[in-house]
Design a protein around this motif. Structure first.
Motif, mmCIF file in Angstrom:
data_model
loop_
_atom_site.group_PDB
_atom_site.id
_atom_site.type_symbol
_atom_site.label_atom_id
_atom_site.label_comp_id
_atom_site.label_asym_id
_atom_site.label_seq_id
_atom_site.Cartn_x
_atom_site.Cartn_y
_atom_site.Cartn_z
ATOM 1 N N GLY A 45 -23.612 32.096 93.645
ATOM 2 C CA GLY A 45 -23.072 32.863 94.760
ATOM 3 C C GLY A 45 -23.178 34.368 94.607
ATOM 4 O O GLY A 45 -22.545 35.120 95.347
ATOM 5 N N LYS A 46 -23.980 34.816 93.641
ATOM 6 C CA LYS A 46 -24.187 36.256 93.454
ATOM 7 C C LYS A 46 -25.647 36.579 93.735
ATOM 8 O O LYS A 46 -26.544 35.870 93.264
ATOM 9 N N LEU A 47 -25.875 37.648 94.466
ATOM 10 C CA LEU A 47 -27.239 38.026 94.816
ATOM 11 C C LEU A 47 -28.048 38.323 93.565
ATOM 12 O O LEU A 47 -27.653 39.138 92.733
ATOM 13 N N TYR A 48 -29.186 37.623 93.406
ATOM 14 C CA TYR A 48 -29.996 37.814 92.210
ATOM 15 C C TYR A 48 -31.340 38.491 92.527
ATOM 16 O O TYR A 48 -31.676 39.505 91.938
ATOM 17 N N ALA A 49 -32.088 37.928 93.461
ATOM 18 C CA ALA A 49 -33.379 38.537 93.805
ATOM 19 C C ALA A 49 -33.686 38.281 95.269
ATOM 20 O O ALA A 49 -33.199 37.310 95.848
ATOM 21 N N TYR A 50 -34.476 39.163 95.868
ATOM 22 C CA TYR A 50 -34.832 38.966 97.270
ATOM 23 C C TYR A 50 -36.148 39.614 97.646
ATOM 24 O O TYR A 50 -36.653 40.479 96.932
ATOM 25 N N SER A 51 -36.666 39.179 98.761
ATOM 26 C CA SER A 51 -37.874 39.811 99.302
ATOM 27 C C SER A 51 -37.737 39.857 100.810
ATOM 28 O O SER A 51 -36.991 39.080 101.410
ATOM 29 N N SER A 52 -38.431 40.804 101.412
ATOM 30 C CA SER A 52 -38.447 40.916 102.862
ATOM 31 C C SER A 52 -39.850 41.291 103.286
ATOM 32 O O SER A 52 -40.415 42.248 102.776
ATOM 33 N N MET A 53 -40.412 40.505 104.168
ATOM 34 C CA MET A 53 -41.765 40.817 104.632
ATOM 35 C C MET A 53 -41.964 40.400 106.083
ATOM 36 O O MET A 53 -41.101 39.768 106.686
ATOM 37 N N ARG A 54 -43.095 40.783 106.618
ATOM 38 C CA ARG A 54 -43.386 40.485 108.006
ATOM 39 C C ARG A 54 -43.624 39.000 108.232
ATOM 40 O O ARG A 54 -44.262 38.351 107.415
ATOM 41 N N THR A 55 -43.105 38.457 109.318
ATOM 42 C CA THR A 55 -43.390 37.061 109.665
ATOM 43 C C THR A 55 -44.765 37.025 110.307
ATOM 44 O O THR A 55 -45.030 37.758 111.251
#
Lengths: 293, 95
Positions: A45-55
């Protein structure tokens, strides 16, 4: 090639101080939106890793790409993920997800995590829709309203506008505030009509910043009518890409007379974070059931 | 939960508002609606609850103005069948 003014920066991050190896349960939330896709990995329940990109045009592929990018460099592989929840427009198109949950539920839960438990009203200004959500101290939805029939007040509308004015999208907010006097908002909120209205204003000799200000102002006013239907209660948080546009946010705060909360996190993550938190709840529930049985 | 299904566009605001706290899942509204706008199913916006509630079908959400149109004549409005059928009074229309 012509410069793409609408193009925003894609990104990924691994948080410091969180170690997946010592986590009991790793969960994933994937938010496949109409414009952007995010993948979030959470450890207990703790933010570890993320990514954000175009669909892209292929939602399953976009989900996979965002997921692969979030995993990159962490040493973590998919088989260690206990549960994955998909959300957003493309939520049924996440091939590796265990369940799909609506973006309304996920945004409330995600905003609760990103902005803190005092959040009562969440405005998500997404790629192709706008959502006004009221939630309780646990991030549970109390009331909601979504408008996805019209692109006014959305990220896609802003992209179209950035391109028309040839101003990089990340500079729109700041430039809209750099005007001597606040112009009247463009009268049409429809993206297509607002675009032709803006073209007319430019032809009349309005400086670009003033035209941008008129558009940001119209967008803020439009969203306020949406919010009025659900009611706005403090604390108020804005999620989604437009939350990064100071021109819209400043005007919205002024219209409502409420300053939105700040967050140290990325505002576009709310949906995916909420999805990963629901995944966490589902894992916990099954664990306690197994324990009881 | 107050669920607002619908939209606003240049022609107005068209929302069917369902109070899921009042809804008991009896499905009287589903039978009353001549256009098949409503259904009773799990609450998609409260994923951890298993209580079925009334909601607007997904394919009607962006055309409510037209789906609900026949029940809303300009003059001499009778009570809306869905609203009249709902004993707990969980359904409202915004227009």
């Amino acid at each position: 090639m012509a410069e793409e003014f609408w193009r925003w920066t894609e990104y990924r991050k691994t948080m410091d101080g969180v170690d997946w190896k010592s986590a009991e349960a790793l969960t994933v939330g994937v938010d496949v939106g109409s414009v952007s896709s995010q993948a979030v990995i959470m450890a207990d329940g703790k933010l570890y890793a993320y990514s954000s990109m175009r669909t892209g045009s292929d939602s399953p592929q976009s989900a996979q790409k965002a997921m692969d990018w979030a995993l990159e460099g962490t040493g973590l592989t998919m088989d260690k993920i206990r549960y994955t929840v998909g959300t957003g427009y493309g939520r049924v198109n996440v091939p590796f997800s265990n369940r799909a949950i609506t973006e309304i539920a996920c945004h409330a839960r995600g905003a609760h995590y990103l902005y803190g438990p005092t959040v009562r009203t969440v405005l998500d200004m997404g790629g192709q829709d706008c959502k006004a959500i009221r939630c309780d101290e646990k991030g549970k939805v109390l009331s909601f309203l979504m408008n996805d029939k019209c692109a006014a007040g959305t990220g896609r509308g802003m992209e179209v506008f950035a391109d028309l004015l040839q101003v990089p999208i990340a500079e729109i907010g700041e430039r809209s505030l750099d005007v001597d006097e606040e112009p009247r908002p463009v009268s049409s909120t429809c993206v297509v009509f607002a675009k032709s209205e803006a073209t007319g204003l430019l032809r009349e000799g309005w400086p670009k910043n003033k035209v941008i200000a008129a558009y940001c102002s119209a967008m803020a006013k439009r969203v306020v009518t949406l919010l009025e239907r659900t009611g706005v209660q403090k604390d108020f948080a804005i999620t989604g890409g437009i939350a990064k546009n100071s021109g819209v946010v400043t005007r919205l705060a002024k219209e409502l007379g409420i300053k939105p909360l700040d967050t140290g996190y990325d505002t576009q993550l709310a949906g995916a974070v909420g999805a990963a938190l629901f995944a966490q709840s589902i894992v916990k529930k099954s664990m306690s059931k197994a324990g009881a049985g | 939960m107050i669920a607002n299904y619908g939209y606003m566009d240049g022609s107005g605001e068209f929302f069917v508002r369902i109070d899921t706290g009042k809804c008991d899942g009896c499905a009287d509204c589903v039978a009353a609606c001549p256009a098949g706008v409503l259904q009773v199913a799990e609450d998609e916006n409260d994923p951890l609850s298993e209580q079925p509630v009334a909601k607007v079908n997904e394919d009607h959400r962006r055309k409510l103005k037209y789906s609900c149109g026949p029940c809303k004549p300009v003059a001499g409005r009778p009570p809306l069948p869905c609203v009249a059928a709902c004993k707990p009074g969980a359904i409202e229309h915004s227009w």
